[in-house]
Design a protein around this motif. Structure first.
Motif, mmCIF file in Angstrom:
data_model
loop_
_atom_site.group_PDB
_atom_site.id
_atom_site.type_symbol
_atom_site.label_atom_id
_atom_site.label_comp_id
_atom_site.label_asym_id
_atom_site.label_seq_id
_atom_site.Cartn_x
_atom_site.Cartn_y
_atom_site.Cartn_z
ATOM 1 N N ALA A 10 0.833 -1.210 0.000
ATOM 2 C CA ALA A 10 0.000 0.000 0.000
ATOM 3 C C ALA A 10 0.863 1.253 0.000
ATOM 4 C CB ALA A 10 -0.917 0.010 1.221
ATOM 5 N N VAL A 11 0.530 2.179 -0.873
ATOM 6 C CA VAL A 11 1.134 3.513 -0.876
ATOM 7 C C VAL A 11 0.114 4.478 -0.300
ATOM 8 C CG1 VAL A 11 1.954 5.417 -2.317
ATOM 9 C CG2 VAL A 11 2.669 3.070 -2.827
ATOM 10 N N VAL A 12 0.503 5.185 0.749
ATOM 11 C CA VAL A 12 -0.388 6.162 1.382
ATOM 12 C C VAL A 12 0.305 7.519 1.319
ATOM 13 C CG1 VAL A 12 -1.721 6.787 3.424
ATOM 14 C CG2 VAL A 12 -1.215 4.372 2.960
ATOM 15 N N SER A 13 -0.201 8.413 0.508
ATOM 16 C CA SER A 13 0.437 9.727 0.391
ATOM 17 C C SER A 13 0.101 10.589 1.596
ATOM 18 C CB SER A 13 0.006 10.420 -0.903
ATOM 19 O OG SER A 13 -1.372 10.740 -0.881
ATOM 20 N N GLY A 31 -1.868 -6.385 7.819
ATOM 21 C CA GLY A 31 -0.846 -7.227 7.204
ATOM 22 C C GLY A 31 -0.206 -6.667 5.952
ATOM 23 N N ALA A 32 -0.633 -5.492 5.499
ATOM 24 C CA ALA A 32 -0.071 -4.924 4.271
ATOM 25 C C ALA A 32 1.325 -4.371 4.510
ATOM 26 C CB ALA A 32 -0.975 -3.820 3.732
ATOM 27 N N ALA A 33 2.153 -4.426 3.480
ATOM 28 C CA ALA A 33 3.403 -3.667 3.473
ATOM 29 C C ALA A 33 3.037 -2.231 3.116
ATOM 30 C CB ALA A 33 4.375 -4.241 2.450
ATOM 31 N N VAL A 34 3.559 -1.266 3.854
ATOM 32 C CA VAL A 34 3.096 0.115 3.721
ATOM 33 C C VAL A 34 4.239 1.050 3.362
ATOM 34 C CG1 VAL A 34 1.922 2.031 4.862
ATOM 35 C CG2 VAL A 34 1.248 -0.325 5.384
ATOM 36 N N VAL A 35 3.963 1.906 2.387
ATOM 37 C CA VAL A 35 4.900 2.948 1.985
ATOM 38 C C VAL A 35 4.433 4.266 2.591
ATOM 39 C CG1 VAL A 35 5.940 4.202 0.059
ATOM 40 C CG2 VAL A 35 5.442 1.752 -0.161
ATOM 41 N N ASP A 82 5.477 -0.180 -8.116
ATOM 42 C CA ASP A 82 4.157 -0.816 -8.166
ATOM 43 C C ASP A 82 3.521 -0.846 -6.787
ATOM 44 O OD1 ASP A 82 4.168 -1.606 -10.976
ATOM 45 O OD2 ASP A 82 5.767 -2.976 -10.392
ATOM 46 N N ALA A 83 2.203 -0.912 -6.776
ATOM 47 C CA ALA A 83 1.451 -1.024 -5.525
ATOM 48 C C ALA A 83 0.123 -1.693 -5.809
ATOM 49 C CB ALA A 83 1.227 0.347 -4.906
ATOM 50 N N ASP A 84 -0.382 -2.389 -4.795
ATOM 51 C CA ASP A 84 -1.712 -3.006 -4.894
ATOM 52 C C ASP A 84 -2.798 -2.068 -4.391
ATOM 53 O OD1 ASP A 84 -0.695 -5.783 -5.565
ATOM 54 O OD2 ASP A 84 0.261 -5.477 -3.609
ATOM 55 N N HIS A 123 -0.070 6.427 -12.584
ATOM 56 C CA HIS A 123 1.107 5.552 -12.557
ATOM 57 C C HIS A 123 0.769 4.148 -12.063
ATOM 58 C CE1 HIS A 123 5.282 4.286 -12.051
ATOM 59 N NE2 HIS A 123 4.888 3.750 -10.902
ATOM 60 N N TYR A 124 0.038 4.042 -10.956
ATOM 61 C CA TYR A 124 -0.124 2.739 -10.307
ATOM 62 C C TYR A 124 -1.272 1.889 -10.858
ATOM 63 C CZ TYR A 124 3.298 4.131 -6.798
ATOM 64 O OH TYR A 124 4.459 4.523 -6.170
ATOM 65 N N MET A 125 -2.299 2.516 -11.385
ATOM 66 C CA MET A 125 -3.478 1.741 -11.756
ATOM 67 C C MET A 125 -3.288 0.781 -12.934
ATOM 68 S SD MET A 125 -6.659 4.337 -11.021
ATOM 69 C CE MET A 125 -7.869 3.139 -11.577
ATOM 70 N N PRO A 126 -2.515 1.114 -13.970
ATOM 71 C CA PRO A 126 -2.375 0.161 -15.070
ATOM 72 C C PRO A 126 -1.856 -1.211 -14.636
ATOM 73 C CG PRO A 126 -1.639 2.313 -15.778
ATOM 74 C CD PRO A 126 -1.893 2.416 -14.303
ATOM 75 N N ASN A 127 -0.915 -1.237 -13.699
ATOM 76 C CA ASN A 127 -0.423 -2.533 -13.247
ATOM 77 C C ASN A 127 -1.448 -3.249 -12.381
ATOM 78 O OD1 ASN A 127 1.977 -4.391 -13.211
ATOM 79 N ND2 ASN A 127 1.721 -4.113 -11.002
ATOM 80 N N MET A 128 -2.244 -2.491 -11.619
ATOM 81 C CA MET A 128 -3.334 -3.123 -10.865
ATOM 82 C C MET A 128 -4.284 -3.840 -11.816
ATOM 83 S SD MET A 128 -4.429 -0.186 -8.095
ATOM 84 C CE MET A 128 -3.280 0.617 -6.996
ATOM 85 N N VAL A 129 -4.630 -3.157 -12.905
ATOM 86 C CA VAL A 129 -5.526 -3.755 -13.904
ATOM 87 C C VAL A 129 -4.893 -5.008 -14.491
ATOM 88 C CG1 VAL A 129 -6.605 -3.399 -16.153
ATOM 89 C CG2 VAL A 129 -6.664 -1.576 -14.435
ATOM 90 N N LYS A 130 -3.614 -4.927 -14.790
ATOM 91 C CA LYS A 130 -2.899 -6.076 -15.350
ATOM 92 C C LYS A 130 -2.935 -7.267 -14.401
ATOM 93 C CE LYS A 130 1.674 -7.406 -17.106
ATOM 94 N NZ LYS A 130 3.079 -6.928 -17.344
ATOM 95 N N CYS A 131 -2.813 -6.983 -13.098
ATOM 96 C CA CYS A 131 -2.802 -8.049 -12.090
ATOM 97 C C CYS A 131 -4.206 -8.529 -11.722
ATOM 98 C CB CYS A 131 -2.087 -7.563 -10.833
ATOM 99 S SG CYS A 131 -0.317 -7.247 -11.043
ATOM 100 N N GLY A 132 -5.226 -7.775 -12.096
ATOM 101 C CA GLY A 132 -6.598 -8.172 -11.807
ATOM 102 C C GLY A 132 -7.050 -7.888 -10.398
ATOM 103 N N TRP A 133 -6.319 -7.029 -9.684
ATOM 104 C CA TRP A 133 -6.709 -6.661 -8.311
ATOM 105 C C TRP A 133 -6.064 -5.325 -7.962
ATOM 106 C CZ3 TRP A 133 -5.545 -5.087 -3.444
ATOM 107 C CH2 TRP A 133 -6.455 -5.379 -2.415
ATOM 108 N N GLY A 134 -6.839 -4.466 -7.328
ATOM 109 C CA GLY A 134 -6.283 -3.195 -6.869
ATOM 110 C C GLY A 134 -7.330 -2.392 -6.129
#
Length: 264
Positions: A10-13, A31-35, A82-84, A123-134
């Motif tokens: 997770a990225v939290v600005s 349980g998430a890894a957090v940025v 990347d981020a979920d 930036h982050y959403m295209p990879n979420m779509v690719k992974c099928g979860w976000g």
């Protein structure tokens, strides 16, 4: 309900204090890894130290970057490609009469409150779509719906977030990625807490009295009759980021203490 975000990043600005800091803690507890992100290295370092003490087995990364600028956003993306989960939380506001707000102030506030989330989502959403979860969450405000006359510029940015979030939810519909907005009401965040402390000191009253005065004069429709805690706001955000919230997307979820007088 057992929310388990193990294996998710997770990225939290804007997460060194206030709502963002509470969201980071809530996601870590699940349980998430957090940025962690902030504009000053000392604050990022302090938040990291606190969270690592609370969660010795947790995974945390700190990125000092000003997301109000393209350069700062690029720094974040370079360090965290990347981020979920993305929580677009960073933002600020200040009471000021409309006729006294300069063009530069409008632009600066828009860059921080709105463009930061646009850049991060792009930036982050295209990879979420690719992974099928976000999960993407915009931290808006009840001011997006109940426009305060002394913070019209702030309200404009918060309403803009609702439009962006709904539009993005439409774009990624059916992909397993959800996009939502969370609308806090008066909350004991760092910014509002600072205002209440200053008002209390100026009037020679307690902070609690200053909060009640604010609610009665500025938010008389509050049903909670107190400020929410940052943890109470974070609880809703963590749920929206969970697997359990997979059917919740394209919506605006209020944790405003009933300030907005509507049933929809």
């Amino acid at each position: 309900m057992n929310i388990d975000l193990t294996g998710r990043k997770a990225v939290v600005s804007g997460s060194t204090a206030g709502i963002g800091r509470a969201v980071a803690e809530g996601l870590a507890r699940a349980g998430a890894a957090v940025v962690i992100n902030g504009r000053r290295q000392e604050r990022v370092g302090a938040a990291l130290a606190e969270l690592r003490t609370l969660f010795p087995n947790g995974e945390f990364t700190g990125v000092c970057a000003d997301l109000a600028t393209p350069e700062g956003a690029a720094d974040l993306f370079a360090q965290v490609p990347d981020a979920d989960i993305l929580v677009n939380n960073v933002g600020t506001g200040r009471p000021k009469p409309f006729f006294d707000i300069a063009d530069s102030e409008w632009v600066d506030l828009f860059e921080l409150n709105v463009m930061s989330g646009i850049r991060a989502s792009r930036h982050y959403m295209p990879n979420m779509v690719k992974c099928g979860w976000g999960r993407v969450v915009f931290i808006s405000s009840e001011s997006a719906l109940a426009i305060p006359k002394d913070m019209i510029d702030y309200a404009m940015t918060k309403t803009a977030q609702l439009a962006i979030a709904r539009g993005l939810a439409e774009v990624v519909g059916g992909t397993g990625v959800t996009v939502n907005s969370v609308l806090p009401g008066p909350t004991n965040s760092e910014i509002m807490g600072g205002w209440m402390k200053a008002n209390a000191e100026a009037q020679g009253i307690t902070r609690e009295d200053a909060e009640q005065q604010f609610l009665k004069t500025m938010r008389p429709t509050s049903l909670l009759n107190r400020f929410a805690t940052t943890e109470e706001v974070a609880n809703l955000v963590v749920y929206v980021c969970s697997d359990q919230a997979s059917a919740t997307t394209g919506t605006s979820l209020r944790v405003d203490g009933g300030v907005v007088r509507t049933i929809a």
